[in-house]
Design a protein around this motif. Structure first.
Motif, mmCIF file in Angstrom:
data_model
loop_
_atom_site.group_PDB
_atom_site.id
_atom_site.type_symbol
_atom_site.label_atom_id
_atom_site.label_comp_id
_atom_site.label_asym_id
_atom_site.label_seq_id
_atom_site.Cartn_x
_atom_site.Cartn_y
_atom_site.Cartn_z
ATOM 1 N N SER A 20 0.881 -1.080 0.082
ATOM 2 C CA SER A 20 0.059 -0.114 0.066
ATOM 3 C C SER A 20 0.812 1.172 0.008
ATOM 4 O O SER A 20 0.311 2.320 -0.469
ATOM 5 C CB SER A 20 -0.833 0.054 1.168
ATOM 6 O OG SER A 20 -0.507 0.043 2.399
ATOM 7 N N ARG A 43 -3.147 -3.300 5.597
ATOM 8 C CA ARG A 43 -4.045 -3.284 7.022
ATOM 9 C C ARG A 43 -4.792 -2.143 6.451
ATOM 10 O O ARG A 43 -6.133 -1.891 6.859
ATOM 11 C CB ARG A 43 -3.513 -3.150 8.157
ATOM 12 C CG ARG A 43 -2.755 -4.563 8.661
ATOM 13 C CD ARG A 43 -2.119 -4.346 9.953
ATOM 14 N NE ARG A 43 -1.009 -3.356 9.580
ATOM 15 C CZ ARG A 43 -0.101 -3.331 10.305
ATOM 16 N NH1 ARG A 43 -0.037 -3.745 11.519
ATOM 17 N NH2 ARG A 43 0.894 -2.223 9.935
ATOM 18 N N LEU A 70 -1.805 -9.465 8.214
ATOM 19 C CA LEU A 70 -0.932 -10.688 8.116
ATOM 20 C C LEU A 70 -0.714 -11.484 9.123
ATOM 21 O O LEU A 70 -0.023 -12.432 9.072
ATOM 22 C CB LEU A 70 0.582 -10.162 7.253
ATOM 23 C CG LEU A 70 0.221 -10.115 5.941
ATOM 24 C CD1 LEU A 70 1.353 -9.189 5.440
ATOM 25 C CD2 LEU A 70 0.333 -11.115 4.739
ATOM 26 N N ASP A 93 6.554 -8.446 1.138
ATOM 27 C CA ASP A 93 7.301 -7.085 1.429
ATOM 28 C C ASP A 93 7.103 -6.445 2.928
ATOM 29 O O ASP A 93 7.884 -6.024 3.735
ATOM 30 C CB ASP A 93 6.807 -5.736 0.491
ATOM 31 C CG ASP A 93 7.256 -4.559 0.869
ATOM 32 O OD1 ASP A 93 8.546 -4.418 0.800
ATOM 33 O OD2 ASP A 93 6.555 -3.791 1.896
ATOM 34 N N TYR A 158 14.213 -8.782 14.864
ATOM 35 C CA TYR A 158 13.982 -8.414 13.470
ATOM 36 C C TYR A 158 14.987 -8.939 12.470
ATOM 37 O O TYR A 158 14.819 -9.674 11.521
ATOM 38 C CB TYR A 158 13.833 -6.852 13.346
ATOM 39 C CG TYR A 158 13.998 -6.417 11.902
ATOM 40 C CD1 TYR A 158 12.815 -6.502 11.146
ATOM 41 C CD2 TYR A 158 15.128 -5.819 11.234
ATOM 42 C CE1 TYR A 158 13.000 -6.070 9.632
ATOM 43 C CE2 TYR A 158 15.199 -5.235 9.993
ATOM 44 C CZ TYR A 158 13.993 -5.703 9.163
ATOM 45 O OH TYR A 158 14.125 -4.997 7.840
ATOM 46 N N ILE A 191 16.219 1.933 3.287
ATOM 47 C CA ILE A 191 15.399 2.320 2.153
ATOM 48 C C ILE A 191 14.471 3.460 2.541
ATOM 49 O O ILE A 191 13.786 3.676 3.668
ATOM 50 C CB ILE A 191 14.683 1.282 1.681
ATOM 51 C CG1 ILE A 191 15.373 -0.174 1.412
ATOM 52 C CG2 ILE A 191 13.748 1.643 0.216
ATOM 53 C CD1 ILE A 191 14.589 -1.317 1.369
ATOM 54 N N THR A 193 11.642 4.889 3.331
ATOM 55 C CA THR A 193 10.229 4.725 3.436
ATOM 56 C C THR A 193 9.667 5.168 4.479
ATOM 57 O O THR A 193 10.302 5.523 5.391
ATOM 58 C CB THR A 193 10.011 2.912 3.426
ATOM 59 O OG1 THR A 193 10.672 2.536 4.606
ATOM 60 C CG2 THR A 193 10.601 2.535 2.386
HETATM 61 N N1 LIG Z 1 13.128 0.568 4.924
HETATM 62 C C1 LIG Z 1 14.261 0.059 5.154
HETATM 63 O O1 LIG Z 1 15.264 0.859 5.467
HETATM 64 C C2 LIG Z 1 14.526 -1.218 5.007
HETATM 65 C C3 LIG Z 1 15.928 -1.910 5.020
HETATM 66 C C4 LIG Z 1 16.047 -3.389 4.949
HETATM 67 C C5 LIG Z 1 15.133 -3.898 4.318
HETATM 68 N N2 LIG Z 1 13.682 -3.590 4.426
HETATM 69 C C6 LIG Z 1 12.609 -4.425 4.332
HETATM 70 O O2 LIG Z 1 11.954 -4.024 3.180
HETATM 71 C C7 LIG Z 1 10.504 -4.394 3.524
HETATM 72 C C8 LIG Z 1 9.598 -3.035 3.652
HETATM 73 O O3 LIG Z 1 10.015 -2.302 4.641
HETATM 74 P P1 LIG Z 1 9.384 -0.793 5.216
HETATM 75 O O4 LIG Z 1 9.033 -1.177 6.590
HETATM 76 O O5 LIG Z 1 10.272 0.086 4.677
HETATM 77 O O6 LIG Z 1 7.862 -0.851 4.685
HETATM 78 P P2 LIG Z 1 6.931 -0.425 3.487
HETATM 79 O O7 LIG Z 1 7.135 -1.163 2.299
HETATM 80 O O8 LIG Z 1 7.200 1.054 3.222
HETATM 81 O O9 LIG Z 1 5.571 -0.408 3.968
HETATM 82 C C9 LIG Z 1 5.074 -1.789 4.581
HETATM 83 C C10 LIG Z 1 3.964 -2.260 3.902
HETATM 84 O O10 LIG Z 1 3.391 -3.633 4.741
HETATM 85 C C11 LIG Z 1 2.119 -3.184 5.218
HETATM 86 N N3 LIG Z 1 1.944 -4.132 6.433
HETATM 87 C C12 LIG Z 1 2.916 -3.914 7.541
HETATM 88 N N4 LIG Z 1 2.342 -4.611 8.369
HETATM 89 C C13 LIG Z 1 1.432 -5.419 8.075
HETATM 90 C C14 LIG Z 1 0.542 -6.462 8.450
HETATM 91 N N5 LIG Z 1 0.390 -6.883 9.643
HETATM 92 N N6 LIG Z 1 -0.348 -6.809 7.560
HETATM 93 C C15 LIG Z 1 -0.652 -6.596 6.565
HETATM 94 N N7 LIG Z 1 0.206 -5.436 5.845
HETATM 95 C C16 LIG Z 1 1.052 -5.185 6.769
HETATM 96 C C17 LIG Z 1 1.926 -1.869 5.247
HETATM 97 O O11 LIG Z 1 0.579 -1.387 5.350
HETATM 98 P P3 LIG Z 1 -0.241 -1.351 6.677
HETATM 99 O O12 LIG Z 1 0.409 -0.609 7.587
HETATM 100 O O13 LIG Z 1 -1.258 -0.435 6.050
HETATM 101 O O14 LIG Z 1 -0.560 -2.625 6.723
HETATM 102 C C18 LIG Z 1 2.890 -1.373 4.134
HETATM 103 O O15 LIG Z 1 1.960 -1.475 2.875
HETATM 104 C C19 LIG Z 1 10.396 -5.266 4.753
HETATM 105 O O16 LIG Z 1 10.488 -6.443 4.426
HETATM 106 C C20 LIG Z 1 11.726 -4.668 5.634
HETATM 107 O O17 LIG Z 1 12.078 -5.664 6.497
HETATM 108 C C21 LIG Z 1 13.629 -2.154 4.846
#
Ligand SMILES: NC(=O)c1ccc[n+]([C@@H]2O[C@H](COP(=O)([O-])OP(=O)(O)OC[C@H]3O[C@@H](n4cnc5c(N)ncnc54)[C@H](OP(=O)(O)O)[C@@H]3O)[C@@H](O)[C@H]2O)c1
Length: 262
Positions: A20, A43, A70, A93, A158, A191, A193
């Protein structure tokens, strides 16, 4: 034989679990640009519907939005299984990120991390790879992190869940390639985000990448697995951490970066 297009190999629908906003939305957009229809799951209904409408309008593809949590994998499986569409690509993701000292984490936070980062990607990979194997084509992308390459103080749970995704994807990459299913793990550094901005109060870490860069490099690497590490700084960092330094030294370096998180 002519090379199969992305849509031929991984279409007609892709599921982005956590599609999303942030990186998940960048994945969804990159997949739509490659001509696939989408199922996006998250969500928050408003964010989900806004992203679905924007992508459908911009790329002329169908986008089905599933509002679900999830952590409730039974309900998620039911909703996905009820769809009358062929899903040829899974991008997992979403993540739950308990940040701060382990001593302060609640059991509920730890269980949520295991449910969202371990159980759900495992169950959805099983659910969707089975028909992919039967069809002899498809793809699975799991998101991992450089934090999962070694113990990461203040992010210990994590990091451990991300190590699970790396090892799972590497094994499945070898196992499923002969069955026509490409498996890839993205071992990302920082990243930009909403989740990262919320967690990181100081300046972004060196090598921090825009979400669209990570999504594009990952989608372009599908079929060339098992691992993609977006960005040159992160590639060098990963090489040093995994090949040159001792485990003790890499954990110490992680502690310098993550030790202040609370
Ligand atoms: N950001 C970083 O610096 C970074 C670095 C290394 C790896 N990563 C990995 O990259 C991926 C994305 O990271 P991000 O944290 O930056 O997130 P993101 O992609 O910006 O957003 C997370 C997405 O997951 C959904 N989500 C979270 N919890 C959920 C749940 N319980 N049920 C359903 N949907 C859920 C969120 O929507 P809702 O909140 O509306 O549910 C949103 O759509 C993750 O796997 C993370 O471990 C991120």
């Amino acid at each position: 034989m002519p090379k199969q297009s992305f849509a031929d190999k991984y279409g007609p629908y892709a599921l982005v679990a956590g599609g999303s906003y942030g990186l998940g939305a960048a994945f969804a957009e990159g997949i739509a640009r490659r001509g696939l229809n989408l199922v996006i799951l998250a969500r928050n209904k408003a964010a989900l519907q806004a992203t679905a409408a924007r992508i459908a309008d911009q790329y002329g593809v169908e986008v089905i939005a599933i509002e679900a949590d999830l952590t409730d994998i039974g309900e998620v499986k039911k909703r996905i299984s009820a769809l009358d569409v062929e899903i040829g690509l899974l991008v997992y993701d979403a993540a739950s990120v308990p940040i701060g000292p382990f001593a302060d984490a609640t059991e509920a936070q730890l269980e949520s991390a295991v449910a969202v980062n371990v159980r759900a990607p495992l169950v959805l990979t099983k659910l969707l790879s089975t028909p992919m194997i039967d069809r002899g084509r498809g793809g699975v992308v799991l998101m991992s992190s450089l934090a999962g390459g070694q113990g990461s103080p203040n992010l210990a749970t994590y990091a451990a869940t991300k190590a699970f995704n790396t090892v799972l994807a590497e094994g499945l990459w070898k196992e499923l390639a002969p069955r026509g299913v490409d498996v890839l793990v993205c071992t990302a550094g920082a990243i930009m985000t909403p989740g990262y901005e919320q967690a990181e109060s100081s300046r972004p870490a060196p090598g921090t990448l825009p979400a669209v860069t990570v999504a594009e490099q990952t989608l372009n690497a599908l079929g060339r697995g098992p691992v993609v590490i977006p960005g040159p700084v992160n590639k060098i960092g990963r090489f040093m951490m995994t090949r040159l330094l001792s485990r003790r030294a890499t954990i110490g370096i992680m502690a310098k970066n993550t030790g202040g998180l609370s």
